[in-house]
Enzyme design. Structure first.
Site, mmCIF file in Angstrom:
data_model
loop_
_atom_site.group_PDB
_atom_site.id
_atom_site.type_symbol
_atom_site.label_atom_id
_atom_site.label_comp_id
_atom_site.label_asym_id
_atom_site.label_seq_id
_atom_site.Cartn_x
_atom_site.Cartn_y
_atom_site.Cartn_z
ATOM 1 N N HIS A 222 0.849 -1.202 0.000
ATOM 2 C CA HIS A 222 0.000 0.000 0.000
ATOM 3 C C HIS A 222 0.877 1.241 0.000
ATOM 4 O O HIS A 222 1.935 1.266 0.606
ATOM 5 C CB HIS A 222 -0.939 0.012 1.210
ATOM 6 C CG HIS A 222 -0.240 -0.169 2.523
ATOM 7 N ND1 HIS A 222 0.200 -1.407 2.963
ATOM 8 C CD2 HIS A 222 0.112 0.711 3.473
ATOM 9 C CE1 HIS A 222 0.788 -1.263 4.123
ATOM 10 N NE2 HIS A 222 0.758 0.015 4.468
ATOM 11 N N HIS B 228 0.796 5.127 1.194
ATOM 12 C CA HIS B 228 0.087 6.110 1.999
ATOM 13 C C HIS B 228 0.100 7.430 1.227
ATOM 14 O O HIS B 228 1.154 7.830 0.711
ATOM 15 C CB HIS B 228 0.819 6.387 3.319
ATOM 16 C CG HIS B 228 0.941 5.208 4.232
ATOM 17 N ND1 HIS B 228 0.221 5.100 5.403
ATOM 18 C CD2 HIS B 228 1.718 4.091 4.176
ATOM 19 C CE1 HIS B 228 0.550 3.980 6.034
ATOM 20 N NE2 HIS B 228 1.462 3.346 5.308
HETATM 21 P P1 AMP Z 1 2.130 0.359 7.347
HETATM 22 O O1 AMP Z 1 2.649 0.642 8.736
HETATM 23 O O2 AMP Z 1 2.831 1.109 6.274
HETATM 24 O O3 AMP Z 1 2.046 -1.129 7.084
HETATM 25 O O4 AMP Z 1 0.650 0.936 7.317
HETATM 26 C C1 AMP Z 1 -0.476 0.222 7.694
HETATM 27 C C2 AMP Z 1 -1.557 1.244 7.851
HETATM 28 O O5 AMP Z 1 -2.800 0.592 7.738
HETATM 29 C C3 AMP Z 1 -1.556 1.949 9.204
HETATM 30 O O6 AMP Z 1 -1.468 3.352 8.999
HETATM 31 C C4 AMP Z 1 -2.900 1.539 9.841
HETATM 32 O O7 AMP Z 1 -3.491 2.579 10.562
HETATM 33 C C5 AMP Z 1 -3.703 1.156 8.629
HETATM 34 N N1 AMP Z 1 -4.731 0.131 8.837
HETATM 35 C C6 AMP Z 1 -4.579 -1.092 9.406
HETATM 36 N N2 AMP Z 1 -5.733 -1.782 9.380
HETATM 37 C C7 AMP Z 1 -6.638 -0.983 8.745
HETATM 38 C C8 AMP Z 1 -8.024 -1.126 8.402
HETATM 39 N N3 AMP Z 1 -8.703 -2.240 8.696
HETATM 40 N N4 AMP Z 1 -8.625 -0.097 7.778
HETATM 41 C C9 AMP Z 1 -7.953 1.040 7.483
HETATM 42 N N5 AMP Z 1 -6.649 1.223 7.767
HETATM 43 C C10 AMP Z 1 -5.996 0.240 8.394
#
Ligand code: AMP
Ligand code: ZN
Length: 103
Positions: A96, A98
């Site tokens: 993903h 951001h």
């Molecule tokens: P990363 O640390 O780059 O893997 O980012 C994962 C991101 O996903 C974090 O910013 C979380 O807040 C977000 N996240 C995790 N689970 C969910 C979910 N079910 N819906 C929306 N965001 C999520």
């Protein structure tokens, strides 16, 4: 597959979806770090940045451009963040981007 974002893609977990098509889904981060904090994901599962072929990144970058253009003035200045691997801070192992704006 027991992957948080695959469950969102399949509609099995709730998410505030901003945009989706056959290949990509864009939804709001549930713990936003900025006023606008979106996650851009390929619908197909890739573990991280290095796992995905260039064509997938091309599609994700196109989506970033489309989304920030659509958001207009409030996302004129923005940051793209990609964590690759646990020691970078990656916590969800489905690729993903951001997109953060508004601060
Ligand atoms: P990363 O640390 O780059 O893997 O980012 C994962 C991101 O996903 C974090 O910013 C979380 O807040 C977000 N996240 C995790 N689970 C969910 C979910 N079910 N819906 C929306 N965001 C999520
Ligand atoms: Zn997945």
């Amino acid at each position: 597959m027991n992957c948080t974002f695959c469950r969102i893609v399949r509609g099995e977990s709730p998410a505030k979806v901003y945009y989706q098509d056959d290949d990509v889904i864009v939804f709001f981060d549930r713990a936003p770090l900025t006023p606008i904090h979106l996650l851009i994901c390929p619908k197909a599962h890739y573990t991280d940045f290095m796992d995905a072929p260039i064509e997938v990144h091309q599609m994700l970058v196109k989506t970033v451009k489309r989304v920030v253009t659509e958001l207009g003035e409030k996302a004129k200045d923005f940051r793209i963040m990609i964590n690759n691997g646990p020691r970078s801070g990656q916590t969800v192992f489905h690729l993903h981007y951001h997109i953060m704006a508004g601060k």
